[in-house]
Design a protein around this motif. Structure first.
Motif, PDB file in Angstrom:
ATOM      1  N   MET A   1      -4.953   4.701  -8.325  1.00  0.00           N
ATOM      2  CA  MET A   1      -5.685   3.963  -7.310  1.00  0.00           C
ATOM      3  C   MET A   1      -4.701   3.134  -6.486  1.00  0.00           C
ATOM      4  O   MET A   1      -3.809   2.496  -7.036  1.00  0.00           O
ATOM      5  CB  MET A   1      -6.696   3.029  -7.947  1.00  0.00           C
ATOM      6  N   LEU A   2      -4.907   3.144  -5.190  1.00  0.00           N
ATOM      7  CA  LEU A   2      -4.059   2.391  -4.284  1.00  0.00           C
ATOM      8  C   LEU A   2      -4.740   1.078  -3.929  1.00  0.00           C
ATOM      9  O   LEU A   2      -5.914   1.055  -3.563  1.00  0.00           O
ATOM     10  CB  LEU A   2      -3.786   3.198  -3.025  1.00  0.00           C
ATOM     11  N   GLY A   3      -3.996  -0.018  -4.022  1.00  0.00           N
ATOM     12  CA  GLY A   3      -4.552  -1.344  -3.792  1.00  0.00           C
ATOM     13  C   GLY A   3      -4.194  -1.907  -2.434  1.00  0.00           C
ATOM     14  O   GLY A   3      -3.072  -1.727  -1.953  1.00  0.00           O
ATOM     15  N   VAL A   4      -5.160  -2.601  -1.833  1.00  0.00           N
ATOM     16  CA  VAL A   4      -4.973  -3.246  -0.543  1.00  0.00           C
ATOM     17  C   VAL A   4      -5.672  -4.604  -0.573  1.00  0.00           C
ATOM     18  O   VAL A   4      -6.799  -4.716  -1.065  1.00  0.00           O
ATOM     19  CB  VAL A   4      -5.567  -2.404   0.616  1.00  0.00           C
ATOM     20  N   HIS A   5      -4.996  -5.615  -0.053  1.00  0.00           N
ATOM     21  CA  HIS A   5      -5.582  -6.939   0.127  1.00  0.00           C
ATOM     22  C   HIS A   5      -5.802  -7.167   1.628  1.00  0.00           C
ATOM     23  O   HIS A   5      -4.922  -6.857   2.434  1.00  0.00           O
ATOM     24  CB  HIS A   5      -4.626  -8.034  -0.360  1.00  0.00           C
ATOM     25  N   PHE A   6      -6.950  -7.731   1.974  1.00  0.00           N
ATOM     26  CA  PHE A   6      -7.277  -8.098   3.351  1.00  0.00           C
ATOM     27  C   PHE A   6      -7.637  -9.574   3.393  1.00  0.00           C
ATOM     28  O   PHE A   6      -8.421 -10.039   2.561  1.00  0.00           O
ATOM     29  CB  PHE A   6      -8.513  -7.326   3.852  1.00  0.00           C
ATOM     30  N   ALA A   7      -7.105 -10.298   4.370  1.00  0.00           N
ATOM     31  CA  ALA A   7      -7.528 -11.674   4.624  1.00  0.00           C
ATOM     32  C   ALA A   7      -8.621 -11.579   5.691  1.00  0.00           C
ATOM     33  O   ALA A   7      -8.348 -11.380   6.873  1.00  0.00           O
ATOM     34  CB  ALA A   7      -6.360 -12.535   5.109  1.00  0.00           C
ATOM     35  N   ILE A   8      -9.854 -11.697   5.255  1.00  0.00           N
ATOM     36  CA  ILE A   8     -11.000 -11.386   6.115  1.00  0.00           C
ATOM     37  C   ILE A   8     -11.465 -12.601   6.918  1.00  0.00           C
ATOM     38  O   ILE A   8     -11.271 -13.742   6.518  1.00  0.00           O
ATOM     39  CB  ILE A   8     -12.166 -10.799   5.291  1.00  0.00           C
ATOM     40  N   THR A   9     -12.107 -12.304   8.033  1.00  0.00           N
ATOM     41  CA  THR A   9     -12.668 -13.355   8.879  1.00  0.00           C
ATOM     42  C   THR A   9     -13.924 -13.932   8.226  1.00  0.00           C
ATOM     43  O   THR A   9     -14.498 -13.318   7.309  1.00  0.00           O
ATOM     44  CB  THR A   9     -13.051 -12.802  10.265  1.00  0.00           C
ATOM     45  N   ALA A  10     -14.386 -15.053   8.730  1.00  0.00           N
ATOM     46  CA  ALA A  10     -15.614 -15.662   8.221  1.00  0.00           C
ATOM     47  C   ALA A  10     -16.807 -14.716   8.420  1.00  0.00           C
ATOM     48  O   ALA A  10     -17.691 -14.643   7.555  1.00  0.00           O
ATOM     49  CB  ALA A  10     -15.861 -17.004   8.904  1.00  0.00           C
ATOM     50  N   GLU A  11     -16.821 -13.995   9.522  1.00  0.00           N
ATOM     51  CA  GLU A  11     -17.908 -13.036   9.779  1.00  0.00           C
ATOM     52  C   GLU A  11     -17.886 -11.893   8.760  1.00  0.00           C
ATOM     53  O   GLU A  11     -18.923 -11.510   8.208  1.00  0.00           O
ATOM     54  CB  GLU A  11     -17.788 -12.476  11.199  1.00  0.00           C
ATOM     55  N   GLN A  12     -16.706 -11.353   8.496  1.00  0.00           N
ATOM     56  CA  GLN A  12     -16.577 -10.284   7.499  1.00  0.00           C
ATOM     57  C   GLN A  12     -16.937 -10.799   6.104  1.00  0.00           C
ATOM     58  O   GLN A  12     -17.588 -10.097   5.327  1.00  0.00           O
ATOM     59  CB  GLN A  12     -15.151  -9.731   7.504  1.00  0.00           C
ATOM     60  N   GLU A  13     -16.532 -12.018   5.819  1.00  0.00           N
ATOM     61  CA  GLU A  13     -16.858 -12.642   4.531  1.00  0.00           C
ATOM     62  C   GLU A  13     -18.369 -12.746   4.350  1.00  0.00           C
ATOM     63  O   GLU A  13     -18.907 -12.380   3.305  1.00  0.00           O
ATOM     64  CB  GLU A  13     -16.209 -14.029   4.466  1.00  0.00           C
ATOM     65  N   LYS A  14     -19.063 -13.218   5.384  1.00  0.00           N
ATOM     66  CA  LYS A  14     -20.523 -13.356   5.306  1.00  0.00           C
ATOM     67  C   LYS A  14     -21.184 -11.999   5.088  1.00  0.00           C
ATOM     68  O   LYS A  14     -22.086 -11.866   4.254  1.00  0.00           O
ATOM     69  CB  LYS A  14     -21.075 -14.031   6.555  1.00  0.00           C
ATOM     70  N   LEU A  15     -20.738 -10.988   5.832  1.00  0.00           N
ATOM     71  CA  LEU A  15     -21.310  -9.646   5.669  1.00  0.00           C
ATOM     72  C   LEU A  15     -21.157  -9.146   4.230  1.00  0.00           C
ATOM     73  O   LEU A  15     -22.111  -8.628   3.639  1.00  0.00           O
ATOM     74  CB  LEU A  15     -20.634  -8.651   6.614  1.00  0.00           C
ATOM     75  N   ASP A  65     -11.199 -10.909 -16.555  1.00  0.00           N
ATOM     76  CA  ASP A  65     -11.296 -12.220 -17.185  1.00  0.00           C
ATOM     77  C   ASP A  65     -10.116 -12.494 -18.112  1.00  0.00           C
ATOM     78  O   ASP A  65     -10.142 -13.454 -18.884  1.00  0.00           O
ATOM     79  CB  ASP A  65     -12.600 -12.313 -17.993  1.00  0.00           C
ATOM     80  N   GLY A  66      -9.077 -11.680 -18.021  1.00  0.00           N
ATOM     81  CA  GLY A  66      -7.961 -11.755 -18.953  1.00  0.00           C
ATOM     82  C   GLY A  66      -6.982 -12.874 -18.721  1.00  0.00           C
ATOM     83  O   GLY A  66      -6.148 -13.143 -19.562  1.00  0.00           O
ATOM     84  N   GLY A  67      -7.047 -13.523 -17.617  1.00  0.00           N
ATOM     85  CA  GLY A  67      -6.100 -14.595 -17.333  1.00  0.00           C
ATOM     86  C   GLY A  67      -6.813 -15.891 -17.033  1.00  0.00           C
ATOM     87  O   GLY A  67      -8.037 -15.967 -17.062  1.00  0.00           O
ATOM     88  N   THR A  68      -6.020 -16.910 -16.764  1.00  0.00           N
ATOM     89  CA  THR A  68      -6.579 -18.206 -16.416  1.00  0.00           C
ATOM     90  C   THR A  68      -5.902 -18.736 -15.159  1.00  0.00           C
ATOM     91  O   THR A  68      -4.798 -18.308 -14.813  1.00  0.00           O
ATOM     92  CB  THR A  68      -6.370 -19.227 -17.555  1.00  0.00           C
ATOM     93  N   GLY A  69      -6.567 -19.655 -14.521  1.00  0.00           N
ATOM     94  CA  GLY A  69      -5.987 -20.317 -13.359  1.00  0.00           C
ATOM     95  C   GLY A  69      -5.921 -19.424 -12.141  1.00  0.00           C
ATOM     96  O   GLY A  69      -6.399 -18.284 -12.143  1.00  0.00           O
ATOM     97  N   PRO A  70      -5.297 -19.947 -11.102  1.00  0.00           N
ATOM     98  CA  PRO A  70      -5.266 -19.228  -9.827  1.00  0.00           C
ATOM     99  C   PRO A  70      -4.541 -17.886  -9.876  1.00  0.00           C
ATOM    100  O   PRO A  70      -4.905 -16.975  -9.144  1.00  0.00           O
ATOM    101  CB  PRO A  70      -4.557 -20.191  -8.875  1.00  0.00           C
ATOM    102  N   LEU A  71      -3.534 -17.740 -10.727  1.00  0.00           N
ATOM    103  CA  LEU A  71      -2.818 -16.458 -10.777  1.00  0.00           C
ATOM    104  C   LEU A  71      -3.742 -15.315 -11.169  1.00  0.00           C
ATOM    105  O   LEU A  71      -3.563 -14.181 -10.708  1.00  0.00           O
ATOM    106  CB  LEU A  71      -1.629 -16.533 -11.742  1.00  0.00           C
ATOM    107  N   ALA A  72      -4.734 -15.591 -11.993  1.00  0.00           N
ATOM    108  CA  ALA A  72      -5.671 -14.546 -12.420  1.00  0.00           C
ATOM    109  C   ALA A  72      -6.508 -14.034 -11.251  1.00  0.00           C
ATOM    110  O   ALA A  72      -7.024 -12.919 -11.296  1.00  0.00           O
ATOM    111  CB  ALA A  72      -6.582 -15.078 -13.525  1.00  0.00           C
ATOM    112  N   LEU A  73      -6.630 -14.821 -10.192  1.00  0.00           N
ATOM    113  CA  LEU A  73      -7.435 -14.438  -9.032  1.00  0.00           C
ATOM    114  C   LEU A  73      -6.670 -13.573  -8.027  1.00  0.00           C
ATOM    115  O   LEU A  73      -7.270 -12.992  -7.134  1.00  0.00           O
ATOM    116  CB  LEU A  73      -7.937 -15.691  -8.301  1.00  0.00           C
ATOM    117  N   ALA A  74      -5.379 -13.490  -8.164  1.00  0.00           N
ATOM    118  CA  ALA A  74      -4.539 -12.857  -7.141  1.00  0.00           C
ATOM    119  C   ALA A  74      -4.868 -11.389  -6.899  1.00  0.00           C
ATOM    120  O   ALA A  74      -4.713 -10.895  -5.784  1.00  0.00           O
ATOM    121  CB  ALA A  74      -3.062 -13.004  -7.503  1.00  0.00           C
ATOM    122  N   VAL A  75      -5.342 -10.682  -7.933  1.00  0.00           N
ATOM    123  CA  VAL A  75      -5.621  -9.255  -7.762  1.00  0.00           C
ATOM    124  C   VAL A  75      -7.069  -8.957  -8.163  1.00  0.00           C
ATOM    125  O   VAL A  75      -7.924  -8.831  -7.299  1.00  0.00           O
ATOM    126  CB  VAL A  75      -4.613  -8.372  -8.533  1.00  0.00           C
TER     127      VAL A  75
END
Length: 159
Positions: A1-15, A65-75
């Motif tokens: 599987m190929l991974g991609v991160h997007f920093a989405i707009t507020a409109e995209q977030e709401k959708l 749920d395997g990690g803690t703190g902000p680093l666990a949220l990165a992916v």
């Protein structure tokens, strides 16, 4: 599987958040987002490195749920919006925390955690795989810095 991160707009977030619970709607939104994305500064392809990156930032597993703190949220540790594939949401305030936590990671830190994975890791876990993972992490660090500066939420997808 190929991974991609997007920093989405507020409109995209709401959708996306409004579509949460409807896999077909989320898939349609993600498909349109991928097809129409124009801002390369607010997108990062981690290819297959996302798997090892997540494992290094957490407990060596792909468990969301395997990690803690902000680093666990990165992916894959954020809010999952789809039941069949990774579509993982990180809120703007969490993005800032992730960016700060990632900024402290250097190559020796990552090397100390690399390869300490559970048995389901498909990568080689050799030196080439480490450098591939490190390069992906460096790109992810810059991406989260830019996303935080823009005040955006982040969506991670892997298909």
């Amino acid at each position: 599987m190929l991974g991609v991160h997007f920093a989405i707009t507020a409109e995209q977030e709401k959708l996306l958040l409004d579509a949460d619970g409807d896999d077909d709607a989320v898939s349609e939104i993600i498909g349109a987002l991928e097809e129409d994305w124009a801002d390369d500064a607010l997108k990062v392809d981690t290819d297959k490195a996302w798997d090892a990156i997540h494992r290094c930032l957490t407990d060596g597993t792909l468990d969301p749920d395997g990690g803690t703190g902000p680093l666990a949220l990165a992916v894959v540790g954020g809010r999952h919006l789809h039941d069949e594939m990774y579509v993982v949401y990180v809120a703007p305030d969490e993005v800032r925390a992730v960016a700060e936590a990632l900024a402290d990671i250097d190559e020796p830190w990552l090397r100390a955690r690399f390869g300490d994975f559970d048995d389901d890791y498909d990568g080689a876990a050799d030196d080439d795989d480490f450098h591939y993972t490190w390069d992906g992490l460096v790109c992810l660090q810059g991406f989260y810095q830019r996303a935080a500066a823009a005040g955006r939420a982040v969506i991670f997808t892997a298909m």
